[in-house]
Design a protein around this motif. Structure first.
Motif, PDB file in Angstrom:
ATOM      1  N   ALA A 150       0.842  -1.201   0.000  1.00 47.89           N
ATOM      2  CA  ALA A 150       0.000   0.000   0.000  1.00 47.89           C
ATOM      3  C   ALA A 150       0.875   1.248   0.000  1.00 47.89           C
ATOM      4  O   ALA A 150       0.638   2.200  -0.753  1.00 47.89           O
ATOM      5  N   TYR A 151       1.906   1.229   0.827  1.00 46.01           N
ATOM      6  CA  TYR A 151       2.842   2.357   0.865  1.00 46.01           C
ATOM      7  C   TYR A 151       3.508   2.522  -0.502  1.00 46.01           C
ATOM      8  O   TYR A 151       3.735   3.645  -0.963  1.00 46.01           O
ATOM      9  N   GLY A 152       3.794   1.394  -1.146  1.00 46.15           N
ATOM     10  CA  GLY A 152       4.424   1.419  -2.464  1.00 46.15           C
ATOM     11  C   GLY A 152       3.567   2.092  -3.519  1.00 46.15           C
ATOM     12  O   GLY A 152       4.090   2.698  -4.449  1.00 46.15           O
ATOM     13  N   VAL A 153       2.238   1.984  -3.389  1.00 45.15           N
ATOM     14  CA  VAL A 153       1.364   2.680  -4.339  1.00 45.15           C
ATOM     15  C   VAL A 153       1.540   4.187  -4.146  1.00 45.15           C
ATOM     16  O   VAL A 153       1.634   4.949  -5.106  1.00 45.15           O
ATOM     17  N   ARG A 154       1.633   4.592  -2.895  1.00 43.39           N
ATOM     18  CA  ARG A 154       1.778   6.017  -2.583  1.00 43.39           C
ATOM     19  C   ARG A 154       3.117   6.557  -3.075  1.00 43.39           C
ATOM     20  O   ARG A 154       3.223   7.721  -3.443  1.00 43.39           O
ATOM     21  N   THR A 155       4.160   5.705  -3.048  1.00 43.56           N
ATOM     22  CA  THR A 155       5.467   6.182  -3.496  1.00 43.56           C
ATOM     23  C   THR A 155       5.724   5.826  -4.959  1.00 43.56           C
ATOM     24  O   THR A 155       6.781   6.144  -5.487  1.00 43.56           O
ATOM     25  N   GLY A 156       4.766   5.143  -5.595  1.00 40.43           N
ATOM     26  CA  GLY A 156       4.913   4.837  -7.019  1.00 40.43           C
ATOM     27  C   GLY A 156       6.031   3.867  -7.328  1.00 40.43           C
ATOM     28  O   GLY A 156       6.730   4.007  -8.327  1.00 40.43           O
ATOM     29  N   ILE A 157       6.219   2.852  -6.502  1.00 37.97           N
ATOM     30  CA  ILE A 157       7.356   1.957  -6.707  1.00 37.97           C
ATOM     31  C   ILE A 157       6.984   0.716  -7.516  1.00 37.97           C
ATOM     32  O   ILE A 157       7.840   0.033  -8.062  1.00 37.97           O
ATOM     33  N   HIS A 158       5.692   0.395  -7.615  1.00 37.24           N
ATOM     34  CA  HIS A 158       5.301  -0.849  -8.297  1.00 37.24           C
ATOM     35  C   HIS A 158       5.687  -0.804  -9.771  1.00 37.24           C
ATOM     36  O   HIS A 158       5.341   0.136 -10.478  1.00 37.24           O
ATOM     37  N   VAL A 159       6.405  -1.829 -10.223  1.00 41.66           N
ATOM     38  CA  VAL A 159       6.897  -1.817 -11.595  1.00 41.66           C
ATOM     39  C   VAL A 159       5.871  -2.403 -12.551  1.00 41.66           C
ATOM     40  O   VAL A 159       5.134  -3.319 -12.209  1.00 41.66           O
ATOM     41  N   GLY A 160       5.840  -1.862 -13.745  1.00 42.03           N
ATOM     42  CA  GLY A 160       4.934  -2.370 -14.768  1.00 42.03           C
ATOM     43  C   GLY A 160       5.636  -2.362 -16.106  1.00 42.03           C
ATOM     44  O   GLY A 160       6.828  -2.084 -16.197  1.00 42.03           O
ATOM     45  N   VAL A 161       4.878  -2.685 -17.153  1.00 44.56           N
ATOM     46  CA  VAL A 161       5.430  -2.662 -18.505  1.00 44.56           C
ATOM     47  C   VAL A 161       4.950  -1.376 -19.157  1.00 44.56           C
ATOM     48  O   VAL A 161       3.829  -1.309 -19.653  1.00 44.56           O
ATOM     49  N   ASP A 162       5.754  -0.338 -19.131  1.00 42.12           N
ATOM     50  CA  ASP A 162       5.278   0.961 -19.577  1.00 42.12           C
ATOM     51  C   ASP A 162       5.942   1.444 -20.852  1.00 42.12           C
ATOM     52  O   ASP A 162       5.830   2.602 -21.216  1.00 42.12           O
ATOM     53  N   LEU A 184       2.126  11.743 -11.275  1.00 45.78           N
ATOM     54  CA  LEU A 184       2.129  10.487 -10.536  1.00 45.78           C
ATOM     55  C   LEU A 184       3.194  10.562  -9.457  1.00 45.78           C
ATOM     56  O   LEU A 184       4.154  11.317  -9.592  1.00 45.78           O
ATOM     57  N   PRO A 185       3.019   9.790  -8.396  1.00 46.40           N
ATOM     58  CA  PRO A 185       4.095   9.793  -7.404  1.00 46.40           C
ATOM     59  C   PRO A 185       5.358   9.181  -7.997  1.00 46.40           C
ATOM     60  O   PRO A 185       5.289   8.181  -8.707  1.00 46.40           O
ATOM     61  N   PHE A 219      -4.709   3.471  -4.203  1.00 45.20           N
ATOM     62  CA  PHE A 219      -4.875   3.524  -5.662  1.00 45.20           C
ATOM     63  C   PHE A 219      -5.851   4.632  -6.033  1.00 45.20           C
ATOM     64  O   PHE A 219      -5.619   5.408  -6.968  1.00 45.20           O
ATOM     65  N   LEU A 220      -6.967   4.704  -5.284  1.00 49.65           N
ATOM     66  CA  LEU A 220      -7.966   5.727  -5.592  1.00 49.65           C
ATOM     67  C   LEU A 220      -7.391   7.122  -5.357  1.00 49.65           C
ATOM     68  O   LEU A 220      -7.605   8.036  -6.151  1.00 49.65           O
ATOM     69  N   GLN A 221      -6.625   7.247  -4.266  1.00 47.07           N
ATOM     70  CA  GLN A 221      -5.996   8.529  -3.947  1.00 47.07           C
ATOM     71  C   GLN A 221      -5.076   8.988  -5.087  1.00 47.07           C
ATOM     72  O   GLN A 221      -5.145  10.129  -5.552  1.00 47.07           O
ATOM     73  N   VAL A 222      -4.211   8.050  -5.541  1.00 48.70           N
ATOM     74  CA  VAL A 222      -3.263   8.379  -6.604  1.00 48.70           C
ATOM     75  C   VAL A 222      -4.015   8.685  -7.896  1.00 48.70           C
ATOM     76  O   VAL A 222      -3.679   9.635  -8.619  1.00 48.70           O
TER      77      VAL A 222
END
Lengths: 457, 205
Positions: B69-81, B166-167, B153-156
Motif C-alpha cells: 500500500a505504501y508502495g502505491v503512494r510512493t509509485g514503486i510498483h513496476v509495470g510494462v510501460d 504520478l508519485p 490507488f484511488l488517492q493516486v
C-alpha cells in the motif's frame, strides 16, 4: 505516423477483448491462449505487473474454470508463507546498509591497489570492485549505485572519457545478480523449488569468468586508446587497503561460508548479513548515523514489499497454470515437434532477451520460470544450470534500453542521456552476449563447483 | 490523513527491523546454547525459540501487505510501460487511469475475499503451528492491507486526474558527480520504462 500510433493505442485493449469475446461467443479458443493474451494485454496497459497477474487469475477464476475459488484464495494467504522467500527482504536490507556505509569505497581502494597499474587503471579496478561488492550485495542496480557513485567521478578527474566509465560500471554492476548472494536466484528457487544454496555456489565460477571477460574488454580498449594508469602500489599499501576493507570482505565469508558449511540456511545468512552490515556501517566505518537508520529500513521495506507483492500474485498465477496443465501441454508439444535441448535453450535465450526489453528481472523470472522449467526438466537440463542461464539473461536485460535498471541508475549518476549511454555500453554488452552463449552450452561451468564440493550429485 | 501516512511508515519500518533482529537472535541462541557454560547454558536451553521462524514469516507478510500500500503512494510498483510511454498524452492518460482503477478493483476483491476468510476462521479456534496465535489475527493483514492499498490507488488516481502527476520515488536524489557522499538512490524509483510517465512536457524517459 498517425496510423501506427492509433494501432498501438488499441493493441492492449484488443488483446484483452478478443479472447474474451471469442470465449463468450462459444468459440473453442485454447485456454493457454486466453490466459497469455489476457496477461500480456493487461501488462501492456502499463498497470503494475503484480496487479496484471492477479487480475488475470481472478478473471479466469470467475468466468471459466471449475477450480474452486476458495482454494485459490487460500494461495493468496499461504503463497509467501515460506521461510526461503524471506531471504529477499533481508538481502535488500543488507544491500541498503552497505550502499550507505563506506564498504564500497574501501573495496575500490583495495581493487585500485591490486590492479590499478595495469592498462585501464581505475576502470579495471572498477570491474574488480563491482565483483567484490557483488559478493556482498544481491542486486545489480545497488552495485552500480555503490561502486559507480564513487568511482565515476574519480575516473573523470583522471581524464577517462565519461562514456568509457559509465559503460564499464553499467555492465560490471550486472555481476551483482550472478555472484552470490543474489535476489534473482532466490526468485528462481521460489518459482522452481531449486535449492538456493546450490544456485549460489553455482554462480561463483560463471561470475568470476564474466568479471575476467569484462576486465579483458576494458583492458584491451584502454590499451588501444592509451587511457591513464595508476602508479604501481607497494605490497605495504596493498596490505593496508586489504585490512581496511576486511570488514566488507568478511561478509563474503559469512554468507558463502555459512551456507556452504550448513551453519546457516540462506535466509538466516541473509539476516546475519543484514545485522552485520548494519553493525559495520554504523559502528565500524561510522559512515551511517543512527538517525538515518529508520529511512534505510523504510526504503528497504518499500522495495521488499513491492517484490513480495509480485511473488504473491505470481504464485497464484503459477498455481493456475499448473492446475490447467499448461506447462505439461507445452512440454509435450515441444517434445512432439522433436525439439532438442540445444534448440530449446536457443528459444529460451531469445524469449528471455526479448522479455528483458519490457520487464524487470524479478517479474520475468517469476512468470517465465514456472513455464519453462518443466520443459527443461523433460529435456534433461540440469535445474541449477538452467537457473544460471536465466540469471545471465536477466543481466543482459539490465544493461540495455528501454528498461535496463542499471542503465537508468548509471545515467542518473553520470548525468548522461540514455541514448548516449546505450552507445557507451556496447563493447561490454557484446562481451556479455558471448559469455551468455558459453554459459548456455557449457553446463560444466556452472555445475562443476557445486558438484566438486559435494553439494550436488 | 497525515497520521495514517505516518502510522503506515512506522509500522513497516519497525516490522522490517524487528524481524531482522528476531532471526539474528534466534540463530545466536541456537549456537550459544551449544557452549558448555554452566548456568548460562541451562538458562539458554530453557528458552524455546522455535517459534521465531514462524513469527518472522508473519511479520514479513504484514510488512508486505502494508508495504505494498505504501508502495502505491510512493509509485514503486513496476509495470510494462514501454508502450504507453510512447503514446500521445491523451491515450496515455486514459491507460494510466485504467491501470490505477484496475489496481483498486483487484485490491478490493482481494480484500473482500480476505475479509470473508478471516470471518469464517474467526469462528473456529484455529491456531498457527508453532506460535499458537489465532489464525484470524494473523490473516487480518489481508483485508486491512488490501483495503488500504485500494484507498491508495484511488488517492493516486484522483491526484493524477487533477494534476496529471504520478508519485515518483525520490528519483532526483543522486547528488551528481561533484559531491560523492550521501548517495540516496532507489533503483526502482527512476524515470524508466517500468513506470508510467507524468502528463507534462519533458517527463518521458
Amino acid at each position: 505516423m498517425n496510423r501506427p500510433v492509433s494501432l498501438f493505442t488499441a493493441l492492449p485493449l484488443a488483446m484483452v477483448a478478443l479472447p474474451m469475446l471469442g470465449f463468450a461467443a462459444g468459440l473453442p479458443v485454447p485456454t493457454p491462449l486466453i490466459i497469455f493474451l489476457l496477461l500480456f494485454g493487461l501488462m501492456l496497459t502499463g498497470m503494475p505487473v503484480s496487479i496484471a497477474l492477479g487480475l488475470t487469475v481472478l478473471t479466469f477464476l470467475f468466468t471459466m474454470t471449475t477450480v474452486p475459488i476458495t482454494s485459490v484464495a487460500l494461495k493468496l494467504f499461504t503463497g509467501i508463507e515460506r521461510f526461503e522467500i524471506m531471504a529477499i527482504p533481508f538481502f535488500i536490507l543488507a544491500g541498503n546498509f552497505l550502499t550507505h556505509g563506506g564498504v564500497a569505497r574501501r573495496m575500490i581502494a583495495f581493487a585500485s591497489a591490486m590492479v590499478g597499474h595495469w592498462h585501464g587503471g581505475l576502470a579495471l579496478a572498477g570491474v574488480m570492485a563491482c565483483a567484490l561488492f557483488a559478493a556482498v550485495s544481491g542486486s545489480s542496480p545497488a552495485t552500480v549505485v555503490a561502486i559507480g557513485s564513487i568511482i565515476l567521478p574519480a575516473m573523470i578527474n583522471q581524464g577517462f572519457p565519461k562514456r568509457f566509465g559509465a559503460g564499464v560500471i553499467t555492465t560490471s554492476g550486472a555481476l551483482g545478480i550472478l555472484i552470490p548472494p543474489s535476489i534473482v536466484m532466490v526468485m528462481y528457487s521460489v518459482a522452481t523449488n531449486t535449492s538456493v544454496g546450490q544456485l549460489f555456489i553455482a554462480g561463483i565460477v560463471p561470475g568470476l569468468v564474466l568479471a575476467t571477460m569484462l576486465g579483458l574488454t576494458t583492458w584491451y580498449r584502454a590499451r588501444k586508446n592509451n587511457y591513464p594508469r595508476l602508479a604501481k602500489a607497494s605490497w605495504g599499501q596493498r596490505w593496508r587497503t586489504f585490512r581496511e576493507s576486511i570488514w566488507g570482505l568478511l561478509l563474503i565469508v559469512v554468507v558463502i561460508g555459512g551456507i556452504y558449511t550448513g551453519v546457516f540456511t540462506p535466509t538466516e545468512a541473509a539476516a546475519m548479513s543484514a545485522v552485520y552490515a548494519f553493525f559495520v556501517a554504523v559502528f565500524v566505518y561510522k559512515d551511517l548515523t543512527l538517525a538515518k537508520v529508520p529511512k534505510v529500513l523504510l526504503d528497504s521495506a518499500n522495495m521488499s514489499a513491492m517484490l513480495l507483492y509480485i511473488i504473491t500474485n505470481a504464485v497464484m498465477f503459477s498455481f493456475l497454470m499448473t492446475s490447467e496443465q499448461i506447462p505439461q501441454v507445452m512440454a509435450a508439444w515441444m517434445l512432439d515437434k522433436g525439439l532438442g535441448p540445444i534448440a530449446f535453450l536457443l528459444v529460451v535465450n531469445v524469449l528471455l532477451l526479448l522479455a528483458g526489453n519490457v520487464m524487470e528481472p524479478s517479474s520475468i523470472v517469476l512468470i517465465m520460470a514456472p513455464i519453462m522449467f518443466p520443459i527443461a526438466m523433460k529435456l534433461g537440463i540440469d535445474p541449477v544450470h538452467f537457473g544460471i542461464i536465466m540469471v545471465v539473461n536477466m543481466e543482459v536485460g539490465m544493461c540495455h534500453p528501454p528498461v535496463g535498471l542499471n542503465l537508468y541508475v548509471a545515467s542518473g549518476i553520470a548525468k548522461m542521456g540514455i541514448t548516449e549511454l546505450t552507445i557507451a555500453v556496447w563493447p561490454w554488452l557484446l562481451t556479455m552476449l558471448v559469455f551468455l552463449v558459453a554459459v548456455t552450452y557449457w553446463p560444466d561451468m556452472s555445475i562443476w563447483l557445486p558438484k566438486a564440493l559435494g553439494m550436488m550429485r | 490523513m497525515k497520521i495514517l501516512d505516518r502510522l503506515e511508515e512506522v509500522l513497516i519500518a519497525v516490522l522490517m527491523g524487528a524481524a531482522t533482529l528476531l532471526v539474528f537472535v534466534a540463530v545466536l541462541h541456537r549456537y550459544a546454547a551449544g557452549w558448555p557454560i554452566p548456568l548460562v547454558q541451562d538458562w539458554l536451553l530453557s528458552l524455546n525459540l522455535s517459534w521465531a521462524q514462524e513469527l518472522c514469516i508473519y511479520m514479513f507478510i504484514w510488512m508486505a501487505k502494508f508495504g505494498a500500500a505504501y508502495g502505491v503512494r510512493t509509485g514503486i510498483h513496476v509495470g510494462v510501460d514501454v508502450l504507453i510511454n510512447s503514446l500521445p498524452d491523451r491515450s496515455r492518460r486514459a491507460y494510466v487511469l485504467f491501470g490505477l482503477l484496475a489496481g483498486a478493483l483487484f485490491t478490493i476483491i482481494v480484500g473482500t475475499l480476505g475479509a470473508h476468510y478471516v470471518w469464517s476462521i474467526g469462528h473456529t479456534d484455529q491456531v498457527s503451528a508453532d506460535l499458537e496465535a489465532p489464525l484470524w489475527i494473523v490473516y487480518l493483514c489481508i483485508p486491512l492491507g488490501s483495503y488500504l492499498m485500494c484507498f491508495r490507488f484511488l488517492q493516486v488516481a484522483w491526484a493524477f486526474h487533477k494534476t496529471g502527476e504520478l508519485p515518483h520515488h525520490d528519483h532526483g536524489h543522486v547528488e551528481g558527480l561533484e559531491t560523492v557522499a550521501a548517495i540516496d538512490i532507489n533503483p526502482y524509483g527512476m524515470r524508466d520504462n517500468l513506470h508510467p510517465a507524468d502528463i507534462k512536457p519533458g517527463s518521458r524517459p
